[in-house]
Design an enzyme around this catalytic site. Structure first.
Site, short mmCIF file in Angstrom:
data_model
loop_
_atom_site.label_atom_id
_atom_site.label_comp_id
_atom_site.label_asym_id
_atom_site.label_seq_id
_atom_site.Cartn_x
_atom_site.Cartn_y
_atom_site.Cartn_z
N THR A 25 0.82 -1.20 0.00
CA THR A 25 0.00 0.00 0.00
C THR A 25 0.86 1.26 0.00
OG1 THR A 25 -1.44 1.29 1.45
CG2 THR A 25 -0.10 -0.33 2.52
N ASP A 26 0.30 2.37 -0.46
CA ASP A 26 1.02 3.65 -0.39
C ASP A 26 1.08 4.18 1.05
OD1 ASP A 26 -1.66 4.38 -0.14
OD2 ASP A 26 -1.58 6.00 -1.60
N GLU A 27 0.28 3.56 1.95
CA GLU A 27 0.24 4.07 3.33
C GLU A 27 1.57 3.85 4.05
OE1 GLU A 27 -3.39 3.25 5.47
OE2 GLU A 27 -4.49 2.98 3.61
N TYR A 68 -19.35 2.54 15.70
CA TYR A 68 -20.02 3.81 15.53
C TYR A 68 -21.05 4.12 16.61
CZ TYR A 68 -17.51 3.72 11.18
OH TYR A 68 -16.51 3.66 10.26
N TYR A 98 -1.80 -0.80 10.86
CA TYR A 98 -1.94 -1.44 9.53
C TYR A 98 -0.73 -1.11 8.66
CZ TYR A 98 -3.31 -1.83 4.60
OH TYR A 98 -3.32 -2.11 3.24
N SER A 99 -0.43 0.20 8.50
CA SER A 99 0.65 0.55 7.58
C SER A 99 2.00 0.10 8.12
CB SER A 99 0.64 2.04 7.24
OG SER A 99 0.64 2.83 8.39
N LYS A 149 2.31 -3.49 7.14
CA LYS A 149 2.59 -3.65 5.71
C LYS A 149 4.03 -3.23 5.41
CE LYS A 149 0.16 -4.74 2.79
NZ LYS A 149 -0.23 -6.07 2.24
P1 NAD Z 1 -9.51 -7.65 1.80
O1 NAD Z 1 -9.55 -7.40 3.26
O2 NAD Z 1 -10.72 -7.40 0.98
O3 NAD Z 1 -9.10 -9.18 1.53
C1 NAD Z 1 -8.09 -9.83 2.25
C2 NAD Z 1 -8.22 -11.33 1.98
O4 NAD Z 1 -7.14 -11.98 2.69
C3 NAD Z 1 -9.52 -11.95 2.46
O5 NAD Z 1 -10.04 -12.81 1.47
C4 NAD Z 1 -9.11 -12.74 3.70
O6 NAD Z 1 -9.91 -13.89 3.92
C5 NAD Z 1 -7.68 -13.11 3.35
N1 NAD Z 1 -6.87 -13.37 4.55
C6 NAD Z 1 -6.76 -12.58 5.66
N2 NAD Z 1 -5.94 -13.17 6.55
C7 NAD Z 1 -5.50 -14.34 5.99
C8 NAD Z 1 -4.63 -15.37 6.42
N3 NAD Z 1 -4.03 -15.34 7.62
N4 NAD Z 1 -4.39 -16.40 5.57
C9 NAD Z 1 -5.00 -16.46 4.36
N5 NAD Z 1 -5.85 -15.51 3.91
C10 NAD Z 1 -6.11 -14.46 4.72
O7 NAD Z 1 -8.26 -6.85 1.27
P2 NAD Z 1 -8.05 -6.03 -0.10
O8 NAD Z 1 -8.61 -4.69 0.07
O9 NAD Z 1 -8.48 -6.87 -1.22
O10 NAD Z 1 -6.47 -5.89 -0.09
C11 NAD Z 1 -5.65 -6.92 -0.66
C12 NAD Z 1 -4.20 -6.52 -0.51
O11 NAD Z 1 -3.96 -5.30 -1.20
C13 NAD Z 1 -3.74 -6.31 0.92
O12 NAD Z 1 -2.45 -6.82 1.05
C14 NAD Z 1 -3.75 -4.81 1.09
O13 NAD Z 1 -2.79 -4.40 2.03
C15 NAD Z 1 -3.38 -4.37 -0.31
N6 NAD Z 1 -3.89 -3.03 -0.71
C16 NAD Z 1 -5.22 -2.75 -0.60
C17 NAD Z 1 -5.68 -1.50 -1.03
C18 NAD Z 1 -7.15 -1.16 -0.97
O14 NAD Z 1 -7.51 -0.01 -1.28
N7 NAD Z 1 -8.04 -2.07 -0.65
C19 NAD Z 1 -4.78 -0.56 -1.53
C20 NAD Z 1 -3.43 -0.91 -1.62
C21 NAD Z 1 -2.99 -2.15 -1.21
#
Ligand code: NAD
Length: 381
Positions: free
Chosen positions: A138-140, A378, A187-188, A191
């Site tokens: 992530t960019d965070e 909330y 979180y960040s 990551k």
């Molecule tokens: P999400 O929360 O929708 O999905 C995460 C998935 O990981 C889920 O299906 C969950 O069941 C699975 N998971 C969680 N813990 C697990 C474990 N211990 N073992 C196996 N599976 C597990 O997340 P997302 O928004 O789709 O993000 C996906 C990736 O992209 C992440 O690494 C996140 O940091 C990165 N990311 C997300 C965004 C965003 O805007 N959503 C932006 C940049 C980067």
């Protein structure tokens, strides 16, 4: 078992971005076997992949990435020659309440997968030159940028997608691949830590890795605790729209399918050991996003203009809330020719339409665990 040209694990494939990546790869590469490894936490939902679940080149394995023995047997048994790692705990608010879970999955889970991948890398067939480990981040991790122009400057970037009516930047600085890491939330921080581990596996063991840092994604199948789906759902059900602080925090937004296309390109053509930023060249203040969502949902539901404005409810700001994220992804544009293709207005139309048409999906994911978490979050604001 190995009649496929490549065997690729996608972790977190039942989540938001992961499901788009799995769908793209399964449809585009019938000669690759795509193995979706997901623990199905509250955020993972196999209904996200209903349309491809019977494809002959798709396989789902329910497993926790922290289970090292399981990860090792998967990479060995399937002769895995590529891992696209998306599994993570991904919601900042949850990380503030429960940082340990974030350290476990995002740091230890990534490490367990890396170690399994490293063993497979050491056992690789002669002449193998794959990009074994692609880590999605992530960019965070870069921290926050100054919000020097609250009313916006004309954006310095132009892309195929940038005829947006809000083509603004809210400051002069942007995150580059060389920007120093400075994470603020648990979180960040988790990551950032996983990114460092991934780099260390290249630098220490010579394992081929690539990392991308992307801005906020939006689109279908996003769990409705994140801003855009949460607010679409709340507008529809006439529930308050909890806006942090004054809603002036700025984020860059990218349509999820554009992110999945970038992942495909970088997985195949990205330079080993390199980092690429991925972004939408599309900065928005939270409050402006909320107004766009209200306008769009009201129009689609046939409500009069301004009907849902009164749902906006300002709530106490998130602790340590970063003011502005803005990403410069021109390296990816320059070197691999990627840029966002979908204009934000069109992406928002498609997204709102999808959530309004998929109430059953929303009901299934907003029942149970999430509902009680939401009420707790909330309740007192
Ligand atoms: P999400 O929360 O929708 O999905 C995460 C998935 O990981 C889920 O299906 C969950 O069941 C699975 N998971 C969680 N813990 C697990 C474990 N211990 N073992 C196996 N599976 C597990 O997340 P997302 O928004 O789709 O993000 C996906 C990736 O992209 C992440 O690494 C996140 O940091 C990165 N990311 C997300 C965004 C965003 O805007 N959503 C932006 C940049 C980067």
């Amino acid at each position: 078992m190995n009649s496929f040209k490549r065997n690729i694990i996608v972790t977190g494939g039942a989540g938001f971005i992961g499901s788009h990546v799995v769908r793209l790869f399964v449809n585009k590469y019938p000669d690759y076997r795509i193995i979706n490894v997901d623990a199905l936490t509250y955020a993972g939902n196999l209904a996200n992949l209903k349309d491809i679940e019977d494809a002959p080149n798709y396989l789902f394995v329910k497993a926790d990435i922290c289970d090292f023995d399981k990860m090792l047997s998967l990479v060995r048994d399937y002769g895995v020659d590529g891992i696209i790692h998306l599994a993570a705990e991904s919601h900042v608010d949850r990380s503030i309440k429960d940082p340990f879970t974030f350290a476990r999955t995002n740091v230890m889970g990534t490490l367990s997968l890396l170690q399994a991948a490293k063993i497979a890398w050491e056992e690789r067939p002669e002449g193998y030159e794959g990009k074994l480990f692609y880590h999605i981040s992530t960019d965070e991790v870069y921290g926050a940028l100054e919000l020097t122009h609250p009313d916006g400057l004309p954006s310095p970037f132009t892309t195929a997608a940038s005829s947006s009516t809000n083509h603004h930047a809210y400051g002069e600085e942007f995150f580059l691949e060389t920007t120093k890491y400075n994470p603020h939330s648990p979180y960040s921080a988790s990551k950032a830590s996983s990114d460092h581990f991934v780099r260390s596996y290249h630098d220490t063991y010579g394992m081929p890795v690539v990392i991308t840092n992307c801005s906020n994604n939006y689109g279908p199948y996003q769990f409705p605790e994140k801003l855009i789906p949460l607010f679409i759902n709340n507008i529809r059900h006439r529930k308050p729209l909890p806006v942090y602080g004054e809603g002036l925090n700025v984020r860059d937004w990218l349509f999820v399918e554009d992110h999945a296309r970038a992942i495909d390109l970088i997985f195949h053509k990205g330079r080993i050991a390199d980092t690429y930023n991925i972004g939408g060249f599309n900065e928005w203040r939270n409050i402006d996003i909320v107004k766009v969502l209200i306008r769009t949902v009201d129009r689609m539901l046939g409500n009069p203009e301004g009907y849902s404005d009164s749902l906006i409810t300002y709530v106490t700001d998130r602790a340590g809330h970063d003011l502005r994220y803005a990403i410069d992804s021109r390296k990816l544009q320059r070197e691999l020719g990627w840029e966002p293709t979908l204009q934000f207005e069109e992406g928002i139309e498609r997204t709102v339409r999808w959530y309004l048409d998929n109430q059953e999906w929303l009901d299934s994911v907003t029942s149970g665990d999430y509902q009680s978490y939401y009420e707790q979050m909330y309740a007192n604001r």
